[in-house]
Motif scaffolding. Structure first.
Motif, mmCIF file in Angstrom:
data_model
loop_
_atom_site.group_PDB
_atom_site.id
_atom_site.type_symbol
_atom_site.label_atom_id
_atom_site.label_comp_id
_atom_site.label_asym_id
_atom_site.label_seq_id
_atom_site.Cartn_x
_atom_site.Cartn_y
_atom_site.Cartn_z
ATOM 1 N N UNK A 1 18.210 -6.564 34.673
ATOM 2 C CA UNK A 1 16.975 -5.856 34.379
ATOM 3 C C UNK A 1 16.074 -6.739 33.522
ATOM 4 N N UNK A 2 14.770 -6.510 33.647
ATOM 5 C CA UNK A 2 13.802 -7.266 32.856
ATOM 6 C C UNK A 2 13.977 -6.971 31.368
ATOM 7 N N UNK A 3 13.581 -7.916 30.544
ATOM 8 C CA UNK A 3 13.561 -7.695 29.106
ATOM 9 C C UNK A 3 12.217 -7.125 28.653
ATOM 10 N N UNK A 4 11.132 -7.537 29.326
ATOM 11 C CA UNK A 4 9.806 -7.076 28.934
ATOM 12 C C UNK A 4 8.892 -7.058 30.149
ATOM 13 N N UNK A 5 8.143 -5.969 30.295
ATOM 14 C CA UNK A 5 7.155 -5.902 31.366
ATOM 15 C C UNK A 5 5.793 -5.530 30.791
ATOM 16 N N UNK A 6 4.754 -5.940 31.492
ATOM 17 C CA UNK A 6 3.385 -5.557 31.146
ATOM 18 C C UNK A 6 2.930 -4.469 32.110
ATOM 19 N N UNK A 7 2.233 -3.479 31.581
ATOM 20 C CA UNK A 7 1.741 -2.368 32.391
ATOM 21 C C UNK A 7 0.246 -2.544 32.586
ATOM 22 N N UNK A 8 -0.137 -2.859 33.802
ATOM 23 C CA UNK A 8 -1.541 -3.165 34.106
ATOM 24 C C UNK A 8 -2.283 -1.897 34.506
ATOM 25 N N UNK A 9 -2.324 -0.935 33.592
ATOM 26 C CA UNK A 9 -2.972 0.330 33.900
ATOM 27 C C UNK A 9 -3.226 1.080 32.599
ATOM 28 N N UNK A 10 -3.627 2.324 32.718
ATOM 29 C CA UNK A 10 -4.002 3.132 31.561
ATOM 30 C C UNK A 10 -3.599 4.584 31.825
ATOM 31 N N UNK A 11 -3.900 5.454 30.875
ATOM 32 C CA UNK A 11 -3.747 6.888 31.083
ATOM 33 C C UNK A 11 -2.309 7.334 31.260
ATOM 34 N N UNK A 12 -2.159 8.449 31.983
ATOM 35 C CA UNK A 12 -0.835 9.068 32.080
ATOM 36 C C UNK A 12 0.172 8.212 32.825
ATOM 37 N N UNK A 13 -0.264 7.405 33.806
ATOM 38 C CA UNK A 13 0.706 6.604 34.541
ATOM 39 C C UNK A 13 1.223 5.459 33.667
ATOM 40 N N UNK A 14 0.375 4.877 32.832
ATOM 41 C CA UNK A 14 0.844 3.844 31.921
ATOM 42 C C UNK A 14 1.858 4.419 30.937
ATOM 43 N N UNK A 15 1.592 5.629 30.454
ATOM 44 C CA UNK A 15 2.513 6.292 29.541
ATOM 45 C C UNK A 15 3.832 6.613 30.238
ATOM 46 N N UNK A 16 3.743 7.010 31.493
ATOM 47 C CA UNK A 16 4.954 7.308 32.291
ATOM 48 C C UNK A 16 5.833 6.066 32.408
ATOM 49 N N UNK A 17 5.238 4.910 32.645
ATOM 50 C CA UNK A 17 6.012 3.680 32.788
ATOM 51 C C UNK A 17 6.603 3.257 31.442
ATOM 52 N N UNK A 18 5.849 3.409 30.363
ATOM 53 C CA UNK A 18 6.372 3.094 29.035
ATOM 54 C C UNK A 18 7.648 3.886 28.766
ATOM 55 N N UNK A 19 7.621 5.166 29.079
ATOM 56 C CA UNK A 19 8.782 6.016 28.812
ATOM 57 C C UNK A 19 9.981 5.613 29.662
ATOM 58 N N UNK A 20 9.732 5.300 30.941
ATOM 59 C CA UNK A 20 10.828 4.869 31.809
ATOM 60 C C UNK A 20 11.453 3.580 31.290
ATOM 61 N N UNK A 21 10.621 2.655 30.854
ATOM 62 C CA UNK A 21 11.125 1.380 30.336
ATOM 63 C C UNK A 21 11.946 1.579 29.069
ATOM 64 N N UNK A 22 11.477 2.442 28.183
ATOM 65 C CA UNK A 22 12.219 2.679 26.946
ATOM 66 C C UNK A 22 13.599 3.248 27.256
#
Length: 487
Positions: A1-22
């Protein structure tokens, strides 16, 4: 699995990806425009990088700024979310050229399926049924008229590079065709930088049904059932549900198997959605492929228990698909309502403003994906989606009742702010929708009909406090924190 990813977006979908990554132990980098400096995703991501001014072309669509942010922070991969650069094959290629994993299909596959006209040809080769229309793009208004005369009116003109429901024009007669053709080409060039268009026969009573897929880089793929997305205004979805109601098991299976066949034939990797039109006789035809996570992906997550963002990350990291078709179980019914900051009484015009109150619903089997909070400024620069309310229940009637309750609880207000909640409640009250017998024309029909006024009980003044309440040590209860109906 990756150690760090960048989320190229905003709003609720960016927050959704942050939570999945955590949840997976992956560190995250959020990018943000000046307008989003106070966003929830900036607060919750591990790192945040400002990439430009509010205009999306100078920030969220600025590939160079995003890639530079990824390189500077040591991110190994980029999750594009949906919208902005999510289906931009050039961006996917730029990521690869800079040593970044693009969490999605390869640039070659995205380019092939992102070109709607080319995708039609590929799916025809895979044996998927197509609506009557042009297989290639149409270069002149005269040729468009020839095709329309051959397949019959009404027709719909679509942008070959289009997506997200934008750049479509319905034409109901030969007199309208020439101006509509030119207008669509101008829109296509302005929005997508590509003026190519094609034609299809327009199905008046069609339903919009889609299939969620996951495919890995080793030739494996699964489908995760269907979603009905027919409740739309200007080809933008408002309500989605899964599984698609009032269709036979045979049709649901045929849709899912056709989509999977097309994805594997194209060499797809990642999460994809195949979209179909279904007529009253349950005949279906391929429409397009969305090469990204969908806004409505929570519907599938609720009925399958599969976390689609987790699976995206594993697939992009080179892990073979962790599911087999036999592992996928569809249970119950899920419904999603998109709460947009829009006024349905003024043609769904955006109504930006600062939220003085924001209290989303809770309760059993109720999920709210949102980036809103009290005091949040909904600006004029981006999509008006504020929240997605998603409910699950063992059957459709209970799911709709649960959604009605959730929308009733949702408290949103602010100077000038209006939301789609009142209109969503009208959809849920519609007899055809309740029966699962509706089409893409539902919203237009409701807009033509007068809205039913609220029941008198809903407008009644609150009862005066009782003597016992007034005499209580803390004084009478305050209503400050009680839910209020959205404006």
């Amino acid at each position: 699995m990756f150690e760090k990813i960048l989320i190229a977006n905003r709003g609720e979908i960016a927050l959704r990806v942050v939570r999945a990554c955590r949840e997976l132990g992956v560190r995250t980098v959020a990018v943000y425009s000046v307008a989003d400096r106070d966003s929830a995703v900036v607060r919750l991501a591990d790192e945040a990088v400002c990439i430009g001014p509010p205009e999306s072309r100078q920030s969220y669509r600025n590939a160079a700024a995003i890639v530079e942010a990824a390189r500077r922070t040591g991110a190994q991969a980029v999750h594009p979310g949906y919208g902005f650069l999510a289906e931009d094959a050039d961006f996917a290629e730029i990521c690869a050229d800079n040593g970044l994993v693009f969490i999605g299909p390869s640039p070659e596959v995205m380019a092939a399926l992102g070109d709607k006209a080319r995708a039609r040809s590929l799916m025809r080769e895979a044996g998927l049924p197509l609506p009557a229309g042009s297989l290639a793009t149409v270069g002149t208004a005269a040729r468009a008229r020839e095709i329309a005369d051959e397949i019959g009116y009404p027709v719909i003109i679509k942008c070959a590079a289009g997506g997200g429901g934008r750049g479509m024009t319905v034409v109901r007669s030969a007199d309208e065709l020439g101006p509509a053709y030119e207008r669509t080409r101008i829109t296509a060039q302005a929005v997508f930088g590509d003026d190519r268009v094609y034609l299809e026969r327009y199905l008046v009573q069609a339903r919009h049904v889609e299939v969620q897929l996951l495919c890995d880089g080793y030739g494996n793929g699964v489908h995760l059932g269907t979603r009905d997305c027919s409740v739309q205004r200007r080809h933008q979805k408002l309500v989605e549900e899964g599984p698609a109601p009032a269709l036979s098991v045979g049709t649901l299976d045929a849709l899912a198997n056709s989509a999977l066949r097309g994805a594997l034939r194209a060499g797809y990797t990642g999460a994809a959605t195949f979209e179909f039109l279904v007529d009253e006789a349950e005949r279906f035809s391929f429409m397009e492929v969305n090469c990204r996570i969908q806004v409505e992906h929570p519907v599938t997550e609720m009925i399958t228990g599969v976390d689609l963002v987790h699976e995206q990350l594993h697939i992009a990291a080179g892990v073979p698909l962790r599911l087999r078709q036999a592992d996928v179980r569809i249970a119950g019914v899920a419904v999603e309502c998109r709460v947009n900051v829009e006024d349905s009484d003024r043609g769904f015009a955006p109504t930006p403003g600062r939220l003085s109150r924001f209290s989303p619903p809770g309760g059993p089997f109720t999920r709210v994906d949102t980036h809103g909070y009290p005091g949040y400024l909904v600006g004029p620069y981006y999509d008006s989606l504020l929240a997605k309310v998603v409910v699950w229940a063992p059957d459709r009637d209970l799911a709709l009742g649960r959604m009605e309750r959730a929308l009733h609880e949702f408290d949103v207000d602010g100077p000038g702010v209006r939301t789609t909640i009142p209109f969503l409640r009208r959809v849920l009250d519609d007899a055809g929708f309740r029966k699962g017998r509706y089409s893409t024309g539902l919203v237009d029909r409701l807009l033509r009909a007068p809205a039913t006024p609220p029941a008198p009980a809903a407008l009644a003044a609150p009862a005066a406090p009782t003597a016992a309440m007034a005499a209580s040590p803390g004084g009478p209860p305050t209503t400050a924190n009680l839910p209020r109906r959205t404006r």
